[in-house]
Write an enzyme that holds these catalytic residues in place. Structure first.
Site, PDB file in Angstrom:
ATOM      1  N   HIS A 246       0.944  -1.061  -0.134  1.00  0.00           N
ATOM      2  CA  HIS A 246      -0.006  -0.501  -0.265  1.00  0.00           C
ATOM      3  C   HIS A 246       0.994   0.933   0.152  1.00  0.00           C
ATOM      4  O   HIS A 246       1.769   1.079   0.875  1.00  0.00           O
ATOM      5  CB  HIS A 246      -0.974  -0.223   1.099  1.00  0.00           C
ATOM      6  CG  HIS A 246      -2.159   0.924   1.342  1.00  0.00           C
ATOM      7  ND1 HIS A 246      -1.883   2.123   0.934  1.00  0.00           N
ATOM      8  CD2 HIS A 246      -3.296   0.629   0.658  1.00  0.00           C
ATOM      9  CE1 HIS A 246      -3.035   2.746   1.513  1.00  0.00           C
ATOM     10  NE2 HIS A 246      -4.253   2.295   0.675  1.00  0.00           N
ATOM     11  N   GLU A 301      -7.601  -5.597  -0.372  1.00  0.00           N
ATOM     12  CA  GLU A 301      -8.637  -6.067  -1.145  1.00  0.00           C
ATOM     13  C   GLU A 301      -8.385  -7.499  -1.534  1.00  0.00           C
ATOM     14  O   GLU A 301      -8.985  -8.303  -2.115  1.00  0.00           O
ATOM     15  CB  GLU A 301      -7.850  -5.486  -2.670  1.00  0.00           C
ATOM     16  CG  GLU A 301      -7.395  -3.928  -2.871  1.00  0.00           C
ATOM     17  CD  GLU A 301      -8.806  -3.957  -3.502  1.00  0.00           C
ATOM     18  OE1 GLU A 301     -10.853  -4.081  -3.106  1.00  0.00           O
ATOM     19  OE2 GLU A 301      -8.839  -2.691  -3.992  1.00  0.00           O
TER      20      GLU A 301
HETATM   21  N1  ACO Z   1       4.535  -7.600  -5.017  1.00  0.00           N
HETATM   22  C1  ACO Z   1       4.958  -7.516  -5.261  1.00  0.00           C
HETATM   23  N2  ACO Z   1       6.483  -6.392  -4.855  1.00  0.00           N
HETATM   24  C2  ACO Z   1       6.097  -5.489  -4.353  1.00  0.00           C
HETATM   25  C3  ACO Z   1       4.241  -5.213  -4.082  1.00  0.00           C
HETATM   26  C4  ACO Z   1       3.283  -6.248  -4.383  1.00  0.00           C
HETATM   27  N3  ACO Z   1       1.732  -5.843  -4.246  1.00  0.00           N
HETATM   28  N4  ACO Z   1       3.380  -4.352  -3.662  1.00  0.00           N
HETATM   29  C5  ACO Z   1       4.755  -3.308  -4.147  1.00  0.00           C
HETATM   30  N5  ACO Z   1       5.980  -3.901  -3.892  1.00  0.00           N
HETATM   31  C6  ACO Z   1       6.956  -4.322  -4.528  1.00  0.00           C
HETATM   32  C7  ACO Z   1       7.304  -2.844  -5.603  1.00  0.00           C
HETATM   33  O1  ACO Z   1       7.802  -4.049  -7.118  1.00  0.00           O
HETATM   34  C8  ACO Z   1       8.475  -2.307  -5.781  1.00  0.00           C
HETATM   35  O2  ACO Z   1       9.781  -2.781  -5.632  1.00  0.00           O
HETATM   36  P1  ACO Z   1      10.593  -2.356  -6.856  1.00  0.00           P
HETATM   37  O3  ACO Z   1      11.383  -0.908  -6.729  1.00  0.00           O
HETATM   38  O4  ACO Z   1      12.012  -3.625  -6.823  1.00  0.00           O
HETATM   39  O5  ACO Z   1       9.615  -2.764  -8.346  1.00  0.00           O
HETATM   40  C9  ACO Z   1       8.389  -1.957  -4.268  1.00  0.00           C
HETATM   41  O6  ACO Z   1       7.807  -2.626  -3.315  1.00  0.00           O
HETATM   42  C10 ACO Z   1       7.329  -0.773  -4.032  1.00  0.00           C
HETATM   43  O7  ACO Z   1       6.490  -0.310  -3.005  1.00  0.00           O
HETATM   44  P2  ACO Z   1       5.675   0.894  -2.937  1.00  0.00           P
HETATM   45  O8  ACO Z   1       6.659   1.833  -3.059  1.00  0.00           O
HETATM   46  O9  ACO Z   1       5.401   0.592  -1.378  1.00  0.00           O
HETATM   47  O10 ACO Z   1       4.816   0.785  -3.925  1.00  0.00           O
HETATM   48  P3  ACO Z   1       3.356   1.573  -4.418  1.00  0.00           P
HETATM   49  O11 ACO Z   1       3.385   3.014  -3.115  1.00  0.00           O
HETATM   50  O12 ACO Z   1       3.972   2.036  -5.422  1.00  0.00           O
HETATM   51  O13 ACO Z   1       2.543   0.542  -4.931  1.00  0.00           O
HETATM   52  C11 ACO Z   1       0.792   0.024  -4.572  1.00  0.00           C
HETATM   53  C12 ACO Z   1       1.451   0.309  -4.129  1.00  0.00           C
HETATM   54  C13 ACO Z   1       0.232   0.240  -5.503  1.00  0.00           C
HETATM   55  C14 ACO Z   1      -0.336  -0.631  -4.000  1.00  0.00           C
HETATM   56  C15 ACO Z   1       1.271  -1.491  -4.704  1.00  0.00           C
HETATM   57  O14 ACO Z   1       1.949  -1.941  -3.535  1.00  0.00           O
HETATM   58  C16 ACO Z   1       1.243  -2.665  -5.656  1.00  0.00           C
HETATM   59  O15 ACO Z   1       0.862  -3.322  -6.623  1.00  0.00           O
HETATM   60  N6  ACO Z   1       0.147  -4.082  -5.061  1.00  0.00           N
HETATM   61  C17 ACO Z   1      -0.572  -4.541  -5.493  1.00  0.00           C
HETATM   62  C18 ACO Z   1      -1.938  -4.039  -6.801  1.00  0.00           C
HETATM   63  C19 ACO Z   1      -2.404  -4.205  -4.562  1.00  0.00           C
HETATM   64  O16 ACO Z   1      -3.255  -4.874  -3.789  1.00  0.00           O
HETATM   65  N7  ACO Z   1      -3.668  -3.422  -5.478  1.00  0.00           N
HETATM   66  C20 ACO Z   1      -4.935  -2.305  -4.513  1.00  0.00           C
HETATM   67  C21 ACO Z   1      -4.396  -1.298  -3.340  1.00  0.00           C
HETATM   68  S1  ACO Z   1      -5.454  -0.778  -1.970  1.00  0.00           S
HETATM   69  C22 ACO Z   1      -6.551  -0.019  -2.588  1.00  0.00           C
HETATM   70  O17 ACO Z   1      -6.158   0.441  -3.269  1.00  0.00           O
HETATM   71  C23 ACO Z   1      -8.118   0.386  -2.663  1.00  0.00           C
END
Ligand code: ACO
Length: 361
Positions: A246, A301
């Site tokens: 998140h 989610e």
């Molecule tokens: N699985 C694997 N790796 C992840 C995940 C995940 N679910 N979430 C973050 N990371 C990794 C990213 O790949 C990134 O690493 P990298 O730079 O080496 O590629 C790093 O962690 C970035 O982390 P954050 O800065 O915390 O992520 P950001 O704030 O950009 O994204 C998000 C948040 C979009 C929710 C992300 O965690 C994600 O894509 N999760 C999966 C999709 C999801 O569940 N979305 C629903 C969110 S809740 C809502 O919107 C209602």
């Protein structure tokens, strides 16, 4: 530059406080756990909207007005059911909302909430090859939504569970879709425009489009024994595990726990819930091992997917269900934005080529 705007404060709000460090969500003065326990959908809409509309009725009157608005929305949408049936779910919902009035007043707000639910119910039925069911103006909003989707009245505990879901996701700070709603509202376009734009932002898999893919992931993993290898391969391919991570929460998303408790109260969830819980632990272990510098935990989610599946909602409709709850928050934010409005217009840094005439010789 701050590409994700995470350090930018773009609004003052009384609507919700997302405390990412402590895993706490306050919705207009109430912890989300208490709100989900004590408030139904209509009471939550009243809670969020009070003070933002002239002539705000009592919660009971709002409930009655919402029932009547569902009936009116159904009549308005009826001639277009065949066209809606041919569109993917979110596009169909967007088209249905485009037929609602684009005003600023309470009537427009109620109409948009009603249209979101009625269109979601109709789309579910049309996708199942069945005729849409007319709303019941006297039913609770959540119970009526579930009846219109499934074609039969839900059990009281199912209606309560859906209400708890809709309340839990009703508002959540300046997430992507709410920011979009406020930006559109700042141009003084109507509430319908703000809601349609917000829905378009919600659709993406990184935001409200995640719960369908959560179930795809659980299907792909299949059993707890296969989890380790499946997760490792997915992360090696650079994939994100849906339902985890998140932007704001650096600990557990409190909404995940609310929904986990709600889903446990439903008999139909037992098999899937047990698998989801077993896989959740393994996924969290792997994420901690592979992304040690990130704190990735379960988000809303993950248990949304399990809950909506247990309620008999098809995964194609999950984003529309999210919109059915969040629409109250989008509207509240749009009204709050207008109350102290300044047109949203961020700056950008030009990094492209300069015209030849301006390049120093
Ligand atoms: N699985 C694997 N790796 C992840 C995940 C995940 N679910 N979430 C973050 N990371 C990794 C990213 O790949 C990134 O690493 P990298 O730079 O080496 O590629 C790093 O962690 C970035 O982390 P954050 O800065 O915390 O992520 P950001 O704030 O950009 O994204 C998000 C948040 C979009 C929710 C992300 O965690 C994600 O894509 N999760 C999966 C999709 C999801 O569940 N979305 C629903 C969110 S809740 C809502 O919107 C209602």
């Amino acid at each position: 530059m701050d590409a994700g705007l995470e350090k930018v404060v773009a609004a003052e709000t009384v609507l919700s406080d997302v405390d990412g460090a402590n895993g706490r969500l306050i919705i207009r003065g109430k912890d989300v756990e208490d709100l989900a326990q004590a408030f139904d959908f209509e009471a939550t809409a009243h809670h969020l909207w009070s003070g933002f509309f002239e002539g705000m009725p009592s919660a009971a009157e709002l409930k009655a007005a919402l029932g009547e608005a569902r009936v009116a929305a159904f009549e308005r949408l009826k001639p277009d059911f065949a066209r809606l049936a041919g569109l993917p779910e979110v596009e169909a919902l967007r088209a249905a909302l485009a037929l609602a009035p684009d005003g600023h007043d309470l009537g427009s707000a109620i109409d948009l909430v009603a249209t979101t639910a009625v269109a979601s119910g109709a789309i579910a039925r049309l996708k199942a090859g069945a005729a849409p069911l007319a709303p019941d103006a006297h039913a609770g909003h959540g119970a009526d939504l579930l009846r219109m989707i499934r074609g039969e009245a839900p059990l009281p505990e199912e209606a309560k569970a859906l209400d708890a879901y809709l309340v839990t996701i009703s508002d959540h700070g300046l997430n992507a879709s709410t920011f979009v709603a406020r930006s559109v509202a700042s141009t003084r376009a109507g509430l319908g425009s703000a809601v349609i734009a917000a829905l378009s932002a919600l659709k993406g898999p990184l935001h409200g489009g995640a719960p369908g893919p959560v179930l795809d992931m659980l299907d792909g993993i299949g059993t707890a024994e296969r989890a380790e290898g499946w997760i490792r391969e997915a992360l090696n391919r650079g994939e994100r595990l849906m339902g985890f991570g998140h932007r704001v929460y650096r600990t557990r998303d409190p909404r995940a726990d609310v929904l986990k408790r709600v889903v446990a109260s439903l008999p139909a969830s037992s098999g899937r819930l047990a698998l989801a819980q077993a896989l959740e632990g393994r996924i969290l272990q792997r994420l901690a091992a592979e992304k040690p510098d990130r704190k990735l935990d379960t988000n809303v989610e993950y248990y949304t997917a399990i809950l909506l599946e247990a309620l008999g909602v098809s995964r194609g409709l999950f984003t529309a269900m999210f919109a059915s709850g969040r629409v109250t928050g989008w509207i509240a934010h749009a009204r709050e934005q207008l109350a102290t409005n300044r047109l949203v217009r961020p700056a950008s840094v030009y990094v492209g080529r300069k015209p030849a005439s301006s390049v120093a010789a």
